[in-house]
Design a protein around this motif. Structure first.
Motif, PDB file in Angstrom:
ATOM      1  N   ARG A  67       0.204   4.269   5.754  1.00 51.44           N
ATOM      2  CA  ARG A  67       0.255   4.285   4.289  1.00 51.44           C
ATOM      3  C   ARG A  67       1.669   4.312   3.722  1.00 51.44           C
ATOM      4  O   ARG A  67       1.964   3.566   2.782  1.00 51.44           O
ATOM      5  N   PRO A  68       2.601   5.140   4.241  1.00 55.52           N
ATOM      6  CA  PRO A  68       3.956   5.146   3.646  1.00 55.52           C
ATOM      7  C   PRO A  68       4.638   3.785   3.708  1.00 55.52           C
ATOM      8  O   PRO A  68       5.354   3.396   2.772  1.00 55.52           O
ATOM      9  N   ASP A  71       3.051   1.623   0.946  1.00 50.99           N
ATOM     10  CA  ASP A  71       3.442   2.103  -0.382  1.00 50.99           C
ATOM     11  C   ASP A  71       4.903   1.801  -0.685  1.00 50.99           C
ATOM     12  O   ASP A  71       5.293   1.665  -1.849  1.00 50.99           O
ATOM     13  N   GLY A  72       5.715   1.683   0.362  1.00 52.50           N
ATOM     14  CA  GLY A  72       7.138   1.432   0.152  1.00 52.50           C
ATOM     15  C   GLY A  72       7.503  -0.017  -0.025  1.00 52.50           C
ATOM     16  O   GLY A  72       8.676  -0.335  -0.290  1.00 52.50           O
ATOM     17  N   ARG A 101      -2.195  -0.113  -7.936  1.00 51.22           N
ATOM     18  CA  ARG A 101      -0.941  -0.016  -7.186  1.00 51.22           C
ATOM     19  C   ARG A 101       0.083  -0.826  -7.965  1.00 51.22           C
ATOM     20  O   ARG A 101       0.086  -2.063  -7.914  1.00 51.22           O
ATOM     21  N   ALA A 183      -3.378  -3.574  -4.391  1.00 50.24           N
ATOM     22  CA  ALA A 183      -3.511  -2.522  -3.379  1.00 50.24           C
ATOM     23  C   ALA A 183      -4.228  -3.041  -2.141  1.00 50.24           C
ATOM     24  O   ALA A 183      -3.818  -2.768  -1.003  1.00 50.24           O
ATOM     25  N   LYS A 187      -2.715  -4.343   2.198  1.00 49.53           N
ATOM     26  CA  LYS A 187      -3.152  -3.619   3.391  1.00 49.53           C
ATOM     27  C   LYS A 187      -2.968  -4.402   4.694  1.00 49.53           C
ATOM     28  O   LYS A 187      -2.554  -3.825   5.710  1.00 49.53           O
TER      29      LYS A 187
END
Length: 448
Positions: A67-68, A71-72, A101, A183, A187
């Motif tokens: 996830r990080p 998200d980055g 997102r 979002a 992924k």
């Protein structure tokens, strides 16, 4: 999703078994049968290799440890504009700001839009002000540029070649994102091998008239069939320019070449999506994310529809020739045009074979009956994918009505689009910059 895969595989196995049994009985086990025709039918089924595989597709997910990194990612959404309905463009921009997102940048490039009636520049002052005002409110960097009309690829690369984002999102100006689209579309990039991600494109104005309903059904075999099957193999060959995600390095690496592609000395501005996808495929895996949904306006008038289809078909023909010339024989890209042309050849040879062969001509009634049944069964089987998307603006009854149109869509594909494709192949050098938008073509219906 697992039960849906089983649900799709079971009817496929039943239909294929039934078809093989009866067609063998028709073409091989009767005394006056023609083994060649049985072979043709079996090959026809093999050419539908993608039908069971598409049900194996699953949306990519992200673990807590991944996830990080997702998200980055710095994300830039690029929206090329040319003769767009202002209301459609406003809806497009609103959907970008409504993302769960948030993105880091929005870059709009107006490729010299003009008023089709007066020839005067078509300006979007209100939409530009809306973009800049809301971007500031959401803490998103935004730019709006107007350039001389040079085509969609030049509009895209006008800002992307020097943008330092990690992921570029290409979004058509007549399209609206689901609030989870970005979002979900990011992924698959948790897998470092993935270089591009195709979004799932769904017609927005499906209920406008019979043409838009038919188009919705016609979208399914490619957007939720063939592309899904290719994604299972990690080899999507054509993203939809409507919504696609690319690792930015892939796009930047080909800046200066991408927008200058030519065919027979003519600038190749159509099929931008297939070219970007191929760059990504050469660098790694290309996949489809069915949970990254984008709703797009489709033509609601026959003239616009046929111009769009011709543009797409001509561009596809050029790309097929490119694949056959440049891609290795072991690649899926090489074999896809081979399969497509095999379909066309069989569609032409089977009727001719029936006409010139006396004992087949005597069985023409039975052949037509079996063909009709099999055609309907296959079209209904493909269209089961229609129920994979739940829409708040559509009732189950409307979806069932669309499903019922499946054989009509198959007949339309056979009787109208196949001959049009042959014409497009014969005139594939007639390529233009935008192709269908000499003026605003599709308008958003006013809210009620």
């Amino acid at each position: 999703m697992g039960s849906r895969g089983a649900l799709g595989g079971l009817p496929f196995a039943v239909v294929v078994g039934w078809a093989v049994w009866h067609l063998l009985e028709l073409t091989l086990w009767r005394g006056n049968a023609d083994p060649g025709l049985g072979f043709v039918w079996l090959v026809s089924f093999l050419l539908l290799w993608w039908l069971p595989i598409c049900w194996l597709e699953r949306p990519a997910t992200v673990t807590e440890s991944e996830r990080p990194g997702i998200d980055g990612l710095r994300v830039t959404v690029q929206i090329p504009v040319y003769n767009e309905d202002p209301q459609a463009l406003r809806a497009c921009l609103e959907s970008v700001f409504a993302q769960a997102r948030p993105v880091q940048r929005v870059r709009v490039v107006d490729d010299g839009s003009v008023d089709g009636a007066t020839g005067e520049p078509l300006l979007y002052d209100a939409e530009r002000a809306f973009l800049l005002r809301h971007a500031k409110r959401h803490g998103i960097e935004a730019t709006w540029d107007r350039t001389p009309n040079r085509g969609k690829r030049w509009a895209q690369m006008h800002v992307l070649c020097e943008d330092d984002a990690d992921v570029f999102v290409t979004l058509d100006s007549d399209s609206v994102l689901d609030e989870q689209a970005v979002a979900e579309g990011l992924k698959p990039f948790a897998d470092p091998r993935v270089q591009s991600v195709a979004g799932l494109v769904v017609p927005l104005n499906s209920k406008t008239n019979l043409l838009t309903r038919l188009t919705t059904v016609l979208y399914i075999p490619f957007t939720r069939g063939l592309r899904s099957a290719q994604s299972v193999l990690g080899s999507v060959l054509i993203n939809s320019g409507t919504l696609a995600f690319y690792r930015a390095d892939v796009v930047r690496e080909h800046a200066g070449v991408y927008e200058r592609e030519t065919f027979r000395g003519v600038p190749m501005q159509m099929n931008d999506d297939s070219m970007l996808t191929m760059y990504a495929r050469l660098a790694g895996r290309t996949v489809h994310q069915p949970s990254a949904v984008c709703f797009t306006l489709v033509p609601d008038r026959a003239r616009h529809y046929f111009r769009q289809q011709l543009r797409w078909m001509r561009g596809t023909t050029v790309r097929h020739l490119w694949w056959l010339r440049h891609m290795p024989v072991r690649s899926l890209a090489f074999w896809m045009p081979v399969v497509e042309y095999a379909h066309l050849i069989l569609a032409l040879l089977v009727p001719v074979g029936v006409l010139v062969t006396p004992h087949l001509r005597a069985q023409s009634g039975s052949l037509a009956w079996y063909t009709l049944i099999l055609g309907c069964a296959m079209n209904y089987l493909v269209s089961l994918r229609l129920f994979a998307i739940r829409r708040t603006d559509e009732t189950l009854g409307h979806q069932v009505l669309m499903f019922a149109l499946s054989p009509v869509a198959g007949l339309w594909r056979l009787m109208v689009l196949r001959p049009l494709y042959l014409y497009a192949m014969a005139t594939c050098w007639q390529i233009g910059s935008w192709g269908t938008r000499s003026r605003v073509e599709v308008h958003v219906a006013p809210a009620r």
